[in-house]
Design an enzyme around this catalytic site. Sequence first.
Site, PDB file in Angstrom:
ATOM      1  N   TYR A  55     -22.000  -8.936 -22.716  1.00  0.00           N
ATOM      2  CA  TYR A  55     -23.040  -9.837 -22.228  1.00  0.00           C
ATOM      3  C   TYR A  55     -24.413  -9.174 -22.362  1.00  0.00           C
ATOM      4  O   TYR A  55     -24.771  -8.277 -21.601  1.00  0.00           O
ATOM      5  CB  TYR A  55     -22.799 -10.221 -20.773  1.00  0.00           C
ATOM      6  CG  TYR A  55     -21.510 -10.957 -20.509  1.00  0.00           C
ATOM      7  CD1 TYR A  55     -20.822 -11.616 -21.527  1.00  0.00           C
ATOM      8  CD2 TYR A  55     -20.965 -11.006 -19.228  1.00  0.00           C
ATOM      9  CE1 TYR A  55     -19.633 -12.280 -21.280  1.00  0.00           C
ATOM     10  CE2 TYR A  55     -19.776 -11.683 -18.973  1.00  0.00           C
ATOM     11  CZ  TYR A  55     -19.121 -12.311 -20.004  1.00  0.00           C
ATOM     12  OH  TYR A  55     -17.937 -12.970 -19.747  1.00  0.00           O
ATOM     13  N   SER A 199     -15.954 -20.833 -17.009  1.00  0.00           N
ATOM     14  CA  SER A 199     -16.514 -22.138 -17.378  1.00  0.00           C
ATOM     15  C   SER A 199     -15.854 -23.271 -16.597  1.00  0.00           C
ATOM     16  O   SER A 199     -15.448 -24.294 -17.166  1.00  0.00           O
ATOM     17  CB  SER A 199     -16.391 -22.394 -18.888  1.00  0.00           C
ATOM     18  OG  SER A 199     -17.125 -21.450 -19.615  1.00  0.00           O
ATOM     19  N   ARG A 203     -19.027 -25.580 -18.867  1.00  0.00           N
ATOM     20  CA  ARG A 203     -20.269 -25.036 -19.421  1.00  0.00           C
ATOM     21  C   ARG A 203     -21.481 -25.853 -18.995  1.00  0.00           C
ATOM     22  O   ARG A 203     -22.415 -26.077 -19.768  1.00  0.00           O
ATOM     23  CB  ARG A 203     -20.165 -24.916 -20.943  1.00  0.00           C
ATOM     24  CG  ARG A 203     -19.021 -23.997 -21.373  1.00  0.00           C
ATOM     25  CD  ARG A 203     -18.969 -23.740 -22.850  1.00  0.00           C
ATOM     26  NE  ARG A 203     -17.825 -22.905 -23.197  1.00  0.00           N
ATOM     27  CZ  ARG A 203     -17.802 -21.573 -23.155  1.00  0.00           C
ATOM     28  NH1 ARG A 203     -18.877 -20.923 -22.793  1.00  0.00           N
ATOM     29  NH2 ARG A 203     -16.714 -20.904 -23.489  1.00  0.00           N
ATOM     30  N   PHE A 205     -21.599 -28.987 -18.333  1.00  0.00           N
ATOM     31  CA  PHE A 205     -21.580 -30.408 -18.682  1.00  0.00           C
ATOM     32  C   PHE A 205     -21.156 -31.277 -17.512  1.00  0.00           C
ATOM     33  O   PHE A 205     -21.817 -32.277 -17.187  1.00  0.00           O
ATOM     34  CB  PHE A 205     -20.660 -30.651 -19.878  1.00  0.00           C
ATOM     35  CG  PHE A 205     -20.632 -32.082 -20.317  1.00  0.00           C
ATOM     36  CD1 PHE A 205     -21.632 -32.586 -21.131  1.00  0.00           C
ATOM     37  CD2 PHE A 205     -19.631 -32.942 -19.897  1.00  0.00           C
ATOM     38  CE1 PHE A 205     -21.635 -33.926 -21.520  1.00  0.00           C
ATOM     39  CE2 PHE A 205     -19.606 -34.272 -20.277  1.00  0.00           C
ATOM     40  CZ  PHE A 205     -20.617 -34.772 -21.096  1.00  0.00           C
ATOM     41  N   LEU A 206     -20.052 -30.928 -16.843  1.00  0.00           N
ATOM     42  CA  LEU A 206     -19.566 -31.767 -15.756  1.00  0.00           C
ATOM     43  C   LEU A 206     -20.383 -31.603 -14.482  1.00  0.00           C
ATOM     44  O   LEU A 206     -20.167 -32.331 -13.514  1.00  0.00           O
ATOM     45  CB  LEU A 206     -18.084 -31.488 -15.480  1.00  0.00           C
ATOM     46  CG  LEU A 206     -17.113 -32.002 -16.536  1.00  0.00           C
ATOM     47  CD1 LEU A 206     -15.681 -31.636 -16.193  1.00  0.00           C
ATOM     48  CD2 LEU A 206     -17.241 -33.523 -16.725  1.00  0.00           C
ATOM     49  N   ALA A 207     -21.335 -30.680 -14.493  1.00  0.00           N
ATOM     50  CA  ALA A 207     -22.289 -30.584 -13.390  1.00  0.00           C
ATOM     51  C   ALA A 207     -23.514 -31.463 -13.641  1.00  0.00           C
ATOM     52  O   ALA A 207     -24.404 -31.559 -12.798  1.00  0.00           O
ATOM     53  CB  ALA A 207     -22.735 -29.136 -13.198  1.00  0.00           C
ATOM     54  N   GLY A 209     -25.598 -30.970 -16.166  1.00  0.00           N
ATOM     55  CA  GLY A 209     -26.709 -30.143 -16.630  1.00  0.00           C
ATOM     56  C   GLY A 209     -27.012 -30.223 -18.109  1.00  0.00           C
ATOM     57  O   GLY A 209     -27.943 -29.564 -18.587  1.00  0.00           O
TER      58      GLY A 209
END
Length: 326
Positions: A55, A199, A203, A205-207, A209
Amino acid sequence: MDTRRVGPFEVSAIGLGCMSLSHAYGTPPPREQAERVLLGALESGYTFLDTAAVYGLGHNETLVGEVLKDRRGDFVLASKCGLTNGDRREINGRPEVLKATCEDSLRRLQTDVIDLYYLHRWDKRVPIEESVGALADLVREGKIRTIGLSEVSAQTLRKAHAVHPIAALQTEYSPWTRNPEIAVLDACRELGVAFVAFSPVARGFLAGGVRDLARLEPGDLRLNMPRFQGENFEKNLALLDRFEALAGEAGCTPAQLCLAWLLARDEIIVPIPGTTNPDHMRENAAAASVRLSPDVIARVDELVNPQTVAGPRYSEALQATIDTEG
């Protein structure tokens, strides 16, 4: 926060994935903001933090080490090797490379021991038994406490576990990514291995964002993922509208619905959502207190599943680098 078991450790039921503070989803946040996320996480009840050598090619471990070195006893620290070779990104599971990566990680993290150390990817050129054997050496030397695996199949998990007990297996799991349900979750239950879900809000998406791809920065990993492209993305947006409505009926946010759904599936599951936003970090922590009715869980399963989500998880080239069913 409620707790769950990961190997010998009792950890917060929801952990903090630190990746996005340094890597993957566009420009990392300013240092002061990253510090607020990390320090605020400890104050919000998180006791399980997840980083990796890859990271930011060491940046994330350095950040965690600098910000939390005086709080080291307050959390279980997880990191990963096997996706770097020195200062470059490379899938490499050779024992000497894994051991050298660990030495670098200990220095960056400013600690004498890493609690949970994952093989980030299985290097298919090296037998899994050899890579895990190297990590077992690190356990005996007192440099790591337990061993984890990331993105491996049930078969590979069993081979590794025969060499040295595996404390945790980490892979992507959320309502829209169900690959672990093929065989990995059953293998984890059988062997007493914790399942760490990365995730867990798809990633972001389902939040809710990622509604406009034009707002993603160049270099954002999601731009190369099939579910965020073209017709697939438009179809998935239609699912999102219904998912958000369901979260409202359940009295929680969409992100909390994802996390509570995971927690309800099995006691061995520990989600590790990541965020660069201190408010979202606290929102995620609060999901540990959300209790979903069987009806809501069934409706999530009916709405978001492999038959309704458009597009595969990864591109063909990236999928070829991992070792998972599906």
